[in-house]
Design an enzyme around this catalytic site. Structure first.
Site, PDB file in Angstrom:
ATOM      1  N   ASP A 198     -59.954  32.537  -2.978  1.00  0.00           N
ATOM      2  CA  ASP A 198     -60.763  31.632  -2.185  1.00  0.00           C
ATOM      3  C   ASP A 198     -62.185  31.705  -2.740  1.00  0.00           C
ATOM      4  OD1 ASP A 198     -61.682  30.034   0.004  1.00  0.00           O
ATOM      5  OD2 ASP A 198     -62.278  31.873   1.037  1.00  0.00           O
ATOM      6  N   ASP A 200     -65.524  30.394  -0.776  1.00  0.00           N
ATOM      7  CA  ASP A 200     -66.537  30.688   0.226  1.00  0.00           C
ATOM      8  C   ASP A 200     -66.269  32.036   0.901  1.00  0.00           C
ATOM      9  OD1 ASP A 200     -67.133  28.130  -0.502  1.00  0.00           O
ATOM     10  OD2 ASP A 200     -67.361  27.359   1.535  1.00  0.00           O
TER      11      ASP A 200
END
Length: 411
Positions: A198, A200
């Site tokens: 991922d 963020d």
């Protein structure tokens, strides 16, 4: 450090000697002990050495005199006297134990258990070791992987299936607030992998949409929706559209400003650099925006990247996104697609994420790592890392800090 057996293992009824020396370490001790044993024409069956804070423990399992391949040059009693005399001459202590045969075979079901702590307390380590024993496992070997920025130790465990051990230790880890990872042993652990992260709050410290929102004057409103979505309280796609709508009218020049504001998570460069040196492929999947992930892909040399795309018309953000939405199910689909393109089986993939929308991806991967994640994600993932250094994931793959630093020095 353990060396492979250097002679055909003796039968269970063949006499063997366990020769152990310990004391202050210095160069030449291993060679000195083996030279001493060589005078009795014994075969080396097993050899193991550990040095901790300058103190050596060296164990040699050898055939008894007269049992090896060469012509015996003395009796067991003479060997014992000679070894003790040599050890005393170099300031060491020696212990010699008679027995029969080789080490017993390791039990089926072999795993590597990595424990991370900052600090790693004796109480926590004792609890993990006790849970391994209670599950029917045996700790065959222990090795330190890192001493900073966290302490990481690895237990080689046999006698219990990996999935069972993972379940047992996950409960203990949660109760003790410690990070524990369990992976199967075997050749596949050393094969090239695909690692997908991922973006963020994982690869980077920021939530990109909040950086955009700060320029639109609606940061607090967007942050509240983002937090609820990451906790799994809101549908991700609906929350995405609601947040992006608040950005309508921003000038496209804000994209460059946001790119400049992005901050990598500590250890991110080290993680990616080391993985690439190992022949691994690395990708990102993000519920954020290609306007940022494309730059990260180029800057970090990533093999794969996928994210949502902010629509820009006549130099302004429209408040909409274009193309398919990268949501929770899409992240898992993208992991599978990246694995197919990389030629890596799904069992050889590692996924890293922090939010509820990462859960499908984490569970689809061979190893899913919840990185400083929400409680819901920590409970559902294979393992969790709660320290703020992304490169600690390397320790879960059996890579030591010394190996990383040596590779960096050569690079």
């Amino acid at each position: 450090m353990t060396l492979a057996h250097t002679a055909e293992a003796p039968g269970e009824d063949a006499p063997t000697l366990l020769v152990k020396i310990f004391g202050k370490d210095r160069p030449g001790l291993t060679a000195g002990l083996l030279r001493t044993l060589a005078g009795f024409a014994v075969d080396v069956v097993d050899l193991e050495q550990v040095v901790t804070r300058g103190r050596i423990t060296l164990c040699a399992l050898v055939t008894a005199p007269g049992q090896g391949q060469g012509q015996a040059a003395g009796t067991e009693g003479e060997l014992r006297a000679t070894v003790h005399s040599w050890a005393e001459s170099v300031g060491l202590q020696a212990e010699i134990i008679s027995g029969m045969g080789d080490n017993p075979a390791r039990g089926v079901g072999r795993s590597h258990v990595t424990v991370l702590g900052n600090p790693l307390t004796a109480e926590v380590t004792a609890a993990i070791a006790a849970r391994i024993t209670a599950a029917g496992g045996n700790i065959d070997r222990i090795n330190r992987l890192a001493k900073y920025p966290v302490t990481a130790v690895e237990f080689d465990v046999s006698g219990v299936p990996t999935e069972q051990l993972r379940t047992e230790l996950a409960t203990e880890a949660a109760a003790r607030s410690v990070d524990v990872a369990v992976v199967a042993s075997g050749l596949q652990r050393r094969a090239p992998r695909l690692v997908v992260m991922d973006v963020d709050s994982t690869l980077i410290r920021d939530e990109v949409i909040e950086l955009f929102a700060a320029h639109a004057g609606c940061e607090e409103q967007v942050a509240a929706v983002t937090a609820a979505a990451m906790r799994g309280e809101l549908d991700f796609e609906e929350s995405l559209h609601a947040r992006v709508a608040l950005l309508a009218g921003l000038d496209e020049s804000v994209v460059d400003k946001v790119r400049a504001e992005v901050t990598l998570t500590p250890g991110a460069r080290t993680l990616i650099r080391t993985l690439k040196r190992l022949g691994c492929q690395v990708g990102v999947v993000s519920g954020g925006f290609t306007q940022v992930t494309d730059g990260l892909q180029e800057h970090l040399g990533l093999d794969f990247a996928a994210a949502n795309t902010l629509e820009i018309v006549e130099g302004k953000l429209t408040g909409r996104v274009t193309g398919p939405i990268v949501d929770r199910p899409a992240k898992a689909r993208l992991l599978r697609a990246f694995a197919a393109r990389a030629g890596v089986p799904l069992s050889r993939t590692v996924a890293i994420g922090d939010g509820a929308n990462d859960l499908d991806m984490l569970n689809a991967a061979g190893l899913g790592v919840a990185f400083n994640a929400k409680p819901l994600v920590r409970e559902a993932a294979h393992t969790a890392v709660t320290v703020p250094f992304l490169d600690t994931v390397l320790y879960l793959l059996g890579i030591t800090r010394e190996e990383v630093e040596a590779a960096d020095a050569q690079g």
